[in-house]
Design a protein around this motif. Structure first.
Motif, PDB file in Angstrom:
ATOM      1  N   VAL A  18     -67.740  36.939  37.739  1.00  0.00           N
ATOM      2  CA  VAL A  18     -66.548  37.480  37.138  1.00  0.00           C
ATOM      3  C   VAL A  18     -66.206  36.492  36.394  1.00  0.00           C
ATOM      4  O   VAL A  18     -65.952  36.300  34.814  1.00  0.00           O
ATOM      5  N   GLU A  21     -68.142  36.197  33.470  1.00  0.00           N
ATOM      6  CA  GLU A  21     -67.624  37.477  32.590  1.00  0.00           C
ATOM      7  C   GLU A  21     -66.653  36.827  31.619  1.00  0.00           C
ATOM      8  O   GLU A  21     -66.999  37.249  30.873  1.00  0.00           O
ATOM      9  N   LEU A  22     -65.859  36.229  31.917  1.00  0.00           N
ATOM     10  CA  LEU A  22     -65.025  35.813  31.628  1.00  0.00           C
ATOM     11  C   LEU A  22     -63.637  34.374  30.688  1.00  0.00           C
ATOM     12  O   LEU A  22     -63.466  34.505  30.736  1.00  0.00           O
ATOM     13  N   ALA A  57     -56.816  40.830  33.487  1.00  0.00           N
ATOM     14  CA  ALA A  57     -58.822  41.159  33.600  1.00  0.00           C
ATOM     15  C   ALA A  57     -59.688  40.653  34.941  1.00  0.00           C
ATOM     16  O   ALA A  57     -60.638  41.375  35.123  1.00  0.00           O
ATOM     17  N   GLU A  60     -59.162  43.421  37.378  1.00  0.00           N
ATOM     18  CA  GLU A  60     -59.157  44.391  37.220  1.00  0.00           C
ATOM     19  C   GLU A  60     -61.004  44.817  37.974  1.00  0.00           C
ATOM     20  O   GLU A  60     -61.418  44.824  38.360  1.00  0.00           O
ATOM     21  N   ARG A  61     -61.533  43.048  37.031  1.00  0.00           N
ATOM     22  CA  ARG A  61     -62.949  43.138  37.177  1.00  0.00           C
ATOM     23  C   ARG A  61     -63.846  42.813  38.854  1.00  0.00           C
ATOM     24  O   ARG A  61     -64.072  43.444  39.175  1.00  0.00           O
ATOM     25  N   VAL A  64     -63.226  45.637  41.068  1.00  0.00           N
ATOM     26  CA  VAL A  64     -64.304  46.961  40.642  1.00  0.00           C
ATOM     27  C   VAL A  64     -64.980  46.495  42.001  1.00  0.00           C
ATOM     28  O   VAL A  64     -66.050  46.965  42.283  1.00  0.00           O
ATOM     29  N   LEU A  65     -65.933  44.722  41.932  1.00  0.00           N
ATOM     30  CA  LEU A  65     -66.924  44.580  42.826  1.00  0.00           C
ATOM     31  C   LEU A  65     -66.809  44.326  44.223  1.00  0.00           C
ATOM     32  O   LEU A  65     -67.448  44.682  45.158  1.00  0.00           O
TER      33      LEU A  65
END
Length: 154
Positions: A18, A21-22, A57, A60-61, A64-65
């Motif tokens: 994550v 990604e961010l 952000a 939240e990500r 989910v994972l």
């Protein structure tokens, strides 16, 4: 290895994914029990510092994972935040990046008769952390560092 360390080791790669990604650095992952409740704390950073939007952000990500992978068998609270002004120093690159800043280092074994050092980080030389703790330069083997963090005098 303790149960909590095992969970931290399972969560860290998910957090790193994550973070990548961010465009955020994962500084630390800890899973602790406090007052009968479990907390998964993930500390994130970036060069200009993180803000509430970054934390939201990321939260939240990673949420989910974590739901998909389910690495934690019990109920827990997820907390995502910045490492703060007294940021932990974990990697050799941290000691390089924060050269010139004040830090505190605790070692597993005594070096020159002491296990705690506070002073100005000078970086890394030959795989050893270099600090000026008021008596000139001292090189501390990285494998001897039990804990290290930046310090800030309020």
């Amino acid at each position: 290895m303790g149960r909590n360390k095992g969970i931290e080791q399972k969560v860290w790669p998910l957090a790193d994914k994550v973070g990548t990604e961010l465009n955020l650095e994962v500084v630390e992952v800890e899973f602790v029990k406090e007052a009968g409740k479990y907390f998964l704390r993930i500390y994130i950073d970036k060069p200009e510092g993180v803000d509430l939007d970054d934390c939201q952000a990321f939260s939240e990500r990673i949420g989910v994972l974590l739901d998909e992978e389910d690495p934690i068998p019990q109920a827990y609270y997820l907390e995502v935040s910045s490492p703060g002004v007294e940021r932990p120093l974990k990697k050799l690159s941290d000691f390089e990046r924060f050269a010139g800043r004040e830090a505190q280092i605790k070692t597993f074994a005594a070096i020159d008769g002491q296990k705690q050092f506070k002073g100005k980080l000078l970086g890394v030389r030959d795989g050893q952390v270099v600090i000026d703790a008021g008596k000139g330069e001292l090189q501390i083997p990285v494998e001897q560092i039990a804990k290290a963090h930046l310090t800030f005098d309020f």
